[in-house]
Design a protein around this motif. Sequence first.
Motif, PDB file in Angstrom:
ATOM      1  N   ILE A  90     118.748  31.199  -5.974  1.00 18.74           N
ATOM      2  CA  ILE A  90     119.310  30.539  -7.158  1.00 18.74           C
ATOM      3  C   ILE A  90     118.640  29.173  -7.352  1.00 18.74           C
ATOM      4  O   ILE A  90     118.422  28.436  -6.395  1.00 18.74           O
ATOM      5  CB  ILE A  90     120.835  30.350  -7.008  1.00 18.74           C
ATOM      6  CG1 ILE A  90     121.523  31.700  -6.777  1.00 18.74           C
ATOM      7  CG2 ILE A  90     121.404  29.665  -8.253  1.00 18.74           C
ATOM      8  CD1 ILE A  90     121.377  32.683  -7.916  1.00 18.74           C
ATOM      9  N   LYS A 124     120.422  30.394 -12.250  1.00 19.70           N
ATOM     10  CA  LYS A 124     119.715  31.669 -12.468  1.00 19.70           C
ATOM     11  C   LYS A 124     118.857  32.015 -11.254  1.00 19.70           C
ATOM     12  O   LYS A 124     118.492  31.152 -10.464  1.00 19.70           O
ATOM     13  CB  LYS A 124     118.825  31.578 -13.710  1.00 19.70           C
ATOM     14  CG  LYS A 124     119.600  31.352 -15.005  1.00 19.70           C
ATOM     15  CD  LYS A 124     118.655  31.281 -16.198  1.00 19.70           C
ATOM     16  CE  LYS A 124     119.415  31.055 -17.496  1.00 19.70           C
ATOM     17  NZ  LYS A 124     118.511  30.950 -18.673  1.00 19.70           N
ATOM     18  N   LYS A 125     118.531  33.298 -11.124  1.00 18.40           N
ATOM     19  CA  LYS A 125     117.669  33.746 -10.036  1.00 18.40           C
ATOM     20  C   LYS A 125     116.204  33.556 -10.432  1.00 18.40           C
ATOM     21  O   LYS A 125     115.837  33.744 -11.588  1.00 18.40           O
ATOM     22  CB  LYS A 125     117.916  35.219  -9.731  1.00 18.40           C
ATOM     23  CG  LYS A 125     119.336  35.537  -9.286  1.00 18.40           C
ATOM     24  CD  LYS A 125     119.506  37.038  -9.096  1.00 18.40           C
ATOM     25  CE  LYS A 125     120.951  37.387  -8.725  1.00 18.40           C
ATOM     26  NZ  LYS A 125     121.151  38.848  -8.593  1.00 18.40           N
ATOM     27  N   ASP A 180     114.636  36.552 -12.155  1.00 17.50           N
ATOM     28  CA  ASP A 180     115.021  36.754 -13.555  1.00 17.50           C
ATOM     29  C   ASP A 180     114.285  35.789 -14.481  1.00 17.50           C
ATOM     30  O   ASP A 180     113.895  36.159 -15.597  1.00 17.50           O
ATOM     31  CB  ASP A 180     116.536  36.575 -13.721  1.00 17.50           C
ATOM     32  CG  ASP A 180     117.331  37.671 -13.033  1.00 17.50           C
ATOM     33  OD1 ASP A 180     116.762  38.757 -12.803  1.00 17.50           O
ATOM     34  OD2 ASP A 180     118.513  37.429 -12.709  1.00 17.50           O
ATOM     35  N   ILE A 181     114.093  34.558 -14.024  1.00 12.99           N
ATOM     36  CA  ILE A 181     113.428  33.554 -14.860  1.00 12.99           C
ATOM     37  C   ILE A 181     111.954  33.905 -15.051  1.00 12.99           C
ATOM     38  O   ILE A 181     111.425  33.869 -16.155  1.00 12.99           O
ATOM     39  CB  ILE A 181     113.549  32.148 -14.237  1.00 12.99           C
ATOM     40  CG1 ILE A 181     115.024  31.725 -14.153  1.00 12.99           C
ATOM     41  CG2 ILE A 181     112.748  31.133 -15.044  1.00 12.99           C
ATOM     42  CD1 ILE A 181     115.242  30.438 -13.393  1.00 12.99           C
ATOM     43  N   ASP A 187     111.188  36.629 -17.443  1.00 13.32           N
ATOM     44  CA  ASP A 187     111.638  36.397 -18.816  1.00 13.32           C
ATOM     45  C   ASP A 187     110.474  36.602 -19.792  1.00 13.32           C
ATOM     46  O   ASP A 187     109.449  35.941 -19.695  1.00 13.32           O
ATOM     47  CB  ASP A 187     112.178  34.966 -18.935  1.00 13.32           C
ATOM     48  CG  ASP A 187     112.695  34.650 -20.331  1.00 13.32           C
ATOM     49  OD1 ASP A 187     112.812  35.584 -21.141  1.00 13.32           O
ATOM     50  OD2 ASP A 187     112.983  33.463 -20.597  1.00 13.32           O
TER      51      ASP A 187
END
Length: 241
Positions: free
Chosen positions: A194, A205-206, A209-210, A213
């Motif tokens: 995180i 956010k992880k 995931d970022i 994007d």
Amino acid sequence: MSSTKPIVLNYLVFDDDDGAPEQYRRNVTIGGHEMNLIFINPVEYFDPDKNAFEDERFLEAIKDAIKGVNINLIISDWNILASNAEYKGLVGWDIVEYVLKAKDKLKSRTFLIYSADIKKASRFILKKITSEITASPNDAIPSLEFVSKILELKIKFCKRDEHRFGEIVTLLRESNTISNIVLNSILSFDKNTIINTGNQDFDGKKISDIVKDSTPDNGGLKFIREFIELSIANYSEINGH
């Protein structure tokens, strides 16, 4: 410390020879680097009873193999599956298209295709170009989708012999850019890491995931930029003399 860890280079190989992985591990080495071979044998996805290639299962295998991994180089044999009366066969260009379908961003990477008879690949490409031109004889400027894709991609061809390993080492060295090293480092964090930077766009956010994007505002690239800036600020003497 990270400075003592070897630089990781990930390369994806498609070959119908089950003995190929050992050859790669033995011949593709670079001092100070960890070579991560990702090997897929496309023949495993051909159903001889149905005389059909299992496209979706093959695509899923590629997606699973490259998930969360920064690929430096994609390599494929040209002759994978021979054609017959009901099956068109599978060649190196088909592998390129499967890879791009699995992850379009890989079009920025270099593809190396080798063959015992490299003229087969040349004839295939010339035939595809000719077919596109003759398909629209009345068009002043025919829509050359295949030509456009070939020009957009970085594809190299070489002969399938012992010298190809030297070519692979050269291409992997060339892929060893600062941007690739940064991406490799960020992707090496645990997928559940995180972020806590003080920036509300990223906090909570992880990392995985970022970075993945794909929105128009390039959130992943902005995060990488901020990550680098924060690191420099943390370990540097700002305006030092």
